[in-house]
Design an enzyme around this catalytic site. Structure first.
Site, mmCIF file in Angstrom:
data_model
loop_
_atom_site.group_PDB
_atom_site.id
_atom_site.type_symbol
_atom_site.label_atom_id
_atom_site.label_comp_id
_atom_site.label_asym_id
_atom_site.label_seq_id
_atom_site.Cartn_x
_atom_site.Cartn_y
_atom_site.Cartn_z
ATOM 1 N N HIS A 294 -10.477 -7.163 7.316
ATOM 2 C CA HIS A 294 -9.706 -6.576 8.413
ATOM 3 C C HIS A 294 -10.599 -6.191 9.583
ATOM 4 O O HIS A 294 -10.187 -5.429 10.457
ATOM 5 C CB HIS A 294 -8.935 -5.346 7.931
ATOM 6 C CG HIS A 294 -7.776 -5.689 7.043
ATOM 7 N ND1 HIS A 294 -6.885 -4.738 6.589
ATOM 8 C CD2 HIS A 294 -7.361 -6.872 6.523
ATOM 9 C CE1 HIS A 294 -5.965 -5.325 5.826
ATOM 10 N NE2 HIS A 294 -6.241 -6.618 5.767
ATOM 11 N N GLY A 295 -11.827 -6.680 9.572
ATOM 12 C CA GLY A 295 -12.695 -6.500 10.721
ATOM 13 C C GLY A 295 -13.707 -5.388 10.566
ATOM 14 O O GLY A 295 -13.795 -4.722 9.536
#
EC number: 3.2.1.67
Length: 457
Positions: A294-295
């Protein structure tokens, strides 16, 4: 899963590595043939310069003098090695080298505290038992988002290394969560179904962890809590082998900590590759390879009313982000009228954050600021976020989006006015069409190297 050394990302065979799973909120999953694409080089941009933010060095954790060596035996036959490990750490808490070179079954909370000038050579495997009924009450409660941990490591001048593995045995937790959906706010842990973290470093100074593999965490993989001066070099992986996806498998979580370095690390998971949680300051993240995540995220922040969350002086550089939901992200809860809210309403600020030399491939939201994280749109409109965001810089963010958000490759949406937001050498392409850049409540767009478009109603 098979793990290899994490030192020197440029020498890793990217094509041979597995792909992590990930989830999306707004778009259905791609067909398998679309999600499994060939991988680019691990390190597309050499790190040309890093600020000398952090004094941590793996050669600077000793207090001098001779060390005694303490080897930890394993009982074998599936017996609990936890009490033995705790006993050896207590006995050898000062000026020692502790060797964990065997296969250890752990069915007891590891609480290794009060260490001073200790080397931990973990060349074997520490595997926790998959006993939910026992670990839910037994694991150490960490308060924030109801997180708990299998192993709490604390002290001064600690160096952990050795190429060994910490195995969270997470499959049974993922399967149970998938069936019960017993999660806390914003997907956190719940008080009735604890999902322990394999390793938490807390109340510690001058800690270096390198060349360690962590796999199959029931929850987040690593946490730094109330830590000053930490350097980390490792590989984390959470991959499910059933229909139940992994959940909340953050690679690195930094919380209430100052002067932390995370570098030369590989993370294969389905949540944040790195998360700067409340009150993380003076952080350096470099040479990261993230797949399915998710980064690299500032936040989430502002979850708890009455709490002040600060993230400042963060430098992120030389990142490879593949097959991910987000790339360079800031996520903040909206406001909330309740003084006891646990779903938004907190205050604070995000200040002086740089994302530099950041390569994305097949990423839904390559650059994202979201100040309505986990907050309904009508609530966020009536009660905007109480956190300010300023002095955020994107330098050489390049690559491709996934097309999950159409042609949008940058989405900067602030509840209030975000100041001093800059971008240069941005080069991100959607699969089809011309790139779109969304901006809302950015004080000045003059220092952005793209033309902004207002978000659709």
């Amino acid at each position: 899963m098979t793990t290899t050394t994490s030192r020197g990302i440029g020498h890793i065979n990217c094509e041979a590595m597995g792909r992590g799973r990930r989830s999306r909120r707004r778009q259905p999953r791609r067909a398998k043939s679309e999600s499994r694409q060939s991988l680019p080089p691990c390190s597309p941009q050499s790190l040309r310069s890093l600020p000398s933010l952090l004094p941590v060095s793996r050669n600077n954790t000793g207090g001098g003098g001779s060390r005694k060596t303490c080897e930890v035996p394993a009982k074998g036959a599936g017996q609990d090695d936890g009490p033995t490990i705790n006993s050896i750490f207590k006995k050898c808490a000062h000026n020692s080298k502790i060797v964990l070179d065997k296969y250890y079954v752990v069915d007891t909370l590891l609480k290794t505290v009060g260490l001073d000038n200790v080397e931990i050579e973990l060349s074997g495997t520490v595997q926790y038992t998959p006993d939910i009924a026992k670990w839910s009450p037994q694991s150490l409660y960490l308060v924030y988002q109801n997180a708990t941990t299998y192993w709490f490591l604390s002290g001064n001048n600690i160096h952990m290394y050795g190429g060994g593995t910490i195995d969270g045995n997470g499959q049974v937790w993922w399967d149970t969560l998938n069936n019960t959906h017993n999660a806390g706010t914003a997907g956190g842990s719940s008080t009735t179904f604890a999902r322990p973290i394999p390793l938490t470093v807390g109340n510690a100074t001058n800690v270096v962890i390198e060349n360690i593999h962590e796999i199959s965490s029931p929850f987040w993989n690593n946490v730094s809590q109330t830590v000053r001066h930490r350097g980390s070099y490792s590989r984390d992986g959470s991959m499910s082998y059933s229909s139940s996806p992994t959940a909340n498998s953050d690679g690195w979580d930094i919380y209430r900590s100052d002067h932390v370095t995370v570098r030369d690390s590989i993370v294969i998971n389905d949540d944040d590759c790195v998360s700067f949680k409340p009150n993380s300051t003076n952080i350096l993240v470099a040479n990261m390879w993230c797949n399915g995540s998710h980064g690299i995220s500032v936040g989430s922040l502002g979850q708890y009313a009455g709490e002040t969350d600060i993230v400042e002086n963060v430098y992120v550089s030389n990142i490879t982000m593949l097959n991910a939901q987000n790339g360079a992200r800031i996520k903040v809860f909206g406001g909330n009228p309740s003084p006891n809210s646990t779903v938004g309403g907190g205050s604070g600020h995000v200040r002086n954050v740089t994302f530099k030399d950041f390569y994305v491939k097949n990423v839904d939201n390559p650059i994202l600021i979201n100040q309505c994280y986990s907050t309904a749109a009508d609530v966020c409109a009536q009660y905007p976020s109480n956190l300010s965001i300023s002095d955020v810089h994107y330098i050489n963010v390049h690559g491709t989006s996934s097309g999950a958000e159409g042609t949008v490759v940058v989405d900067l949406e602030c509840s209030d006015q975000c100041e001093d937001i800059t971008a240069k050498r941005t080069n991100i392409s959607p699969p089809n069409g011309t790139a779109t850049y969304i901006c809302k409540n950015i004080v000045s767009t003059a220092q952005l190297d793209f033309n902004c478009t207002a978000p659709s109603a």
